[in-house]
Design a protein around this motif. Structure first.
Motif, PDB file in Angstrom:
ATOM      1  N   UNK A   8      49.303 -35.697  30.417  1.00 23.46           N
ATOM      2  CA  UNK A   8      49.136 -37.877  29.887  1.00 23.46           C
ATOM      3  C   UNK A   8      48.752 -37.084  28.246  1.00 23.46           C
ATOM      4  N   UNK A   9      48.299 -38.336  27.555  1.00 16.27           N
ATOM      5  CA  UNK A   9      48.088 -38.860  26.306  1.00 16.27           C
ATOM      6  C   UNK A   9      47.163 -37.974  25.891  1.00 16.27           C
ATOM      7  N   UNK A  10      46.856 -36.706  24.801  1.00 18.02           N
ATOM      8  CA  UNK A  10      45.814 -35.771  24.545  1.00 18.02           C
ATOM      9  C   UNK A  10      44.605 -36.515  24.225  1.00 18.02           C
ATOM     10  N   UNK A  11      44.999 -37.552  22.350  1.00 23.94           N
ATOM     11  CA  UNK A  11      44.344 -37.872  22.021  1.00 23.94           C
ATOM     12  C   UNK A  11      43.464 -38.873  22.735  1.00 23.94           C
ATOM     13  N   UNK A  43      34.915 -37.446  24.048  1.00 17.77           N
ATOM     14  CA  UNK A  43      34.215 -37.272  23.204  1.00 17.77           C
ATOM     15  C   UNK A  43      33.311 -38.712  22.818  1.00 17.77           C
ATOM     16  N   UNK A  44      34.126 -40.062  23.522  1.00 18.67           N
ATOM     17  CA  UNK A  44      32.972 -41.431  24.088  1.00 18.67           C
ATOM     18  C   UNK A  44      32.060 -41.014  25.246  1.00 18.67           C
ATOM     19  N   UNK A  83      45.267 -29.423  27.368  1.00 17.21           N
ATOM     20  CA  UNK A  83      44.630 -28.394  27.837  1.00 17.21           C
ATOM     21  C   UNK A  83      42.913 -28.520  27.775  1.00 17.21           C
ATOM     22  N   UNK A  84      42.000 -28.820  29.153  1.00 21.23           N
ATOM     23  CA  UNK A  84      40.684 -29.614  28.826  1.00 21.23           C
ATOM     24  C   UNK A  84      39.975 -28.470  27.946  1.00 21.23           C
ATOM     25  N   UNK A  85      40.282 -27.358  28.073  1.00 22.60           N
ATOM     26  CA  UNK A  85      39.108 -25.925  27.633  1.00 22.60           C
ATOM     27  C   UNK A  85      39.759 -26.637  25.950  1.00 22.60           C
ATOM     28  N   UNK A  86      41.257 -26.333  25.732  1.00 20.59           N
ATOM     29  CA  UNK A  86      40.993 -26.389  23.916  1.00 20.59           C
ATOM     30  C   UNK A  86      40.260 -27.965  24.032  1.00 20.59           C
ATOM     31  N   UNK A  87      40.488 -28.871  24.455  1.00 16.57           N
ATOM     32  CA  UNK A  87      39.877 -30.245  24.264  1.00 16.57           C
ATOM     33  C   UNK A  87      38.083 -30.466  24.064  1.00 16.57           C
ATOM     34  N   UNK A  88      37.588 -29.497  24.817  1.00 14.37           N
ATOM     35  CA  UNK A  88      36.551 -29.537  25.121  1.00 14.37           C
ATOM     36  C   UNK A  88      35.628 -28.798  23.624  1.00 14.37           C
ATOM     37  N   UNK A 126      48.228 -51.997  25.130  1.00 12.22           N
ATOM     38  CA  UNK A 126      49.612 -52.129  26.297  1.00 12.22           C
ATOM     39  C   UNK A 126      50.016 -51.179  26.207  1.00 12.22           C
ATOM     40  N   UNK A 127      49.512 -50.001  27.073  1.00 11.00           N
ATOM     41  CA  UNK A 127      50.287 -49.561  27.575  1.00 11.00           C
ATOM     42  C   UNK A 127      51.021 -48.326  26.270  1.00 11.00           C
ATOM     43  N   UNK A 128      50.381 -48.792  24.731  1.00  8.66           N
ATOM     44  CA  UNK A 128      51.731 -48.102  24.433  1.00  8.66           C
ATOM     45  C   UNK A 128      51.494 -46.412  23.642  1.00  8.66           C
ATOM     46  N   UNK A 129      50.907 -46.195  24.668  1.00 15.56           N
ATOM     47  CA  UNK A 129      50.944 -44.221  24.627  1.00 15.56           C
ATOM     48  C   UNK A 129      50.975 -43.772  25.556  1.00 15.56           C
TER      49      UNK A 129
END
Ligand code: ADP
Length: 262
Positions: free
Chosen positions: A147-150, A157-158, A111-116, A100-103
């Motif tokens: 984009x949306x970080x979460x 993660x998936x 920051x890709x490095x931080x997320x990984x 539903x494109x809520x986000x």
């Protein structure tokens, strides 16, 4: 094809024109079928753990509760099945929110490095437990994506979680992130069980699993890759899979860096 003719004149003897409305309902019907198939799948997926929980509670109540060993085993199963139900509901809610494109309104610089790095911490326990050789190579000066970080984190993660889940003990999982021709490439590679060629086109469908029993045993919901697909699309990206049975799999996500707005 659905056709509808409408007479345009009030006097039935005098036809001044005919208007035809032609509407392609095959697409609509396909969507309807998909929706009802999805509802049937969800009901089935929810019912399986519930039936098992109800069964074990019933057996406990009719005497098994007095045997300490049996009691412990049954309660463990009830706990596992309850957790599965929780995961399934979480995944269904994620999927529906993304669809539903809520986000889409919360767009931020990621920051890709931080997320990984955050994901590395999350999977560390499982990696150690399975003696997986886990390598991460992220280019140091990657530009941020928008984009949306979460959601981005959930996507990575998936993919990484699957790579670890479907790789036997002692195997290798590699995560790469690099920039090439104004694209961000994210690669998750494993030396796991691999995916049969004929299953690859259906992999991103909700509840599609190559081996249902195996997926269930390792706690999968069958929704992980459907969620990944939607997140990749929301980032205007694409995902590719290459795999060889009993050798390993490689999932590559490409996200265009140009034309992104913050
Ligand atoms: P599940 O919860 O079953 O893991 P997913 O949607 O994440 O569901 O994945 C769908 C199916 O794709 C899995 O059941 C599995 O058969 C296959 N799969 C996904 N990732 C991998 C991988 N890295 N190696 C082998 N098979 C995989």
């Amino acid at each position: 094809i659905y056709t509808n003719f409408i007479r345009l004149d009030r006097d039935p003897n005098r036809i001044i024109g005919i208007m035809a409305l032609i509407q392609d309902v095959t697409e609509m019907r396909k969507l309807e079928n998909m929706r009802s198939e999805f509802v049937a799948n969800v009901s089935h997926e929810l019912k399986t753990p519930l039936t098992s929980i109800a069964g074990f509670i019933e057996t406990l109540k009719s005497g098994a509760i007095d045997n300490e060993k049996v009691r412990k085993r049954f309660l463990d199963i009830i706990e596992i099945e309850t957790e599965r139900l929780g995961r399934l509901i979480d995944d269904l809610l994620s999927l529906s929110a993304i669809e539903n494109n809520k986000f889409s309104l919360t767009r931020e610089e990621i920051n890709v490095n931080e997320v990984i790095t955050e994901i590395n911490d999350m999977v560390e326990g499982l990696v150690t437990q399975k003696h997986i050789h886990y390598h991460v190579e992220v280019e140091a000066s990657l530009p941020p994506i928008v984009g949306n970080r979460d959601w981005f984190k959930q996507m990575m993660l998936n993919l990484i979680d699957n790579a670890i889940k479907y790789t036997p003990e002692g195997g290798t999982v590699k995560v790469l992130a690099y920039k090439k021709y104004d694209n961000l490439f994210l690669v998750v590679k494993d030396t796991g069980i691999g995916i049969p060629k004929q299953d690859i086109p259906r992999l991103f469908e909700r509840f599609y699993r190559v081996d249902k029993a195996r997926s269930r045993k390792i706690g999968g919901t069958g929704l992980g890759l459907a969620i990944v697909k939607h997140i990749v699309l929301s980032l205007n990206g694409e995902i590719r899979v290459s795999s060889e049975l009993n050798k390993g799999s490689e999932f590559t996500v490409r996200i265009p860096l140009l034309g992104q707005r913050s």
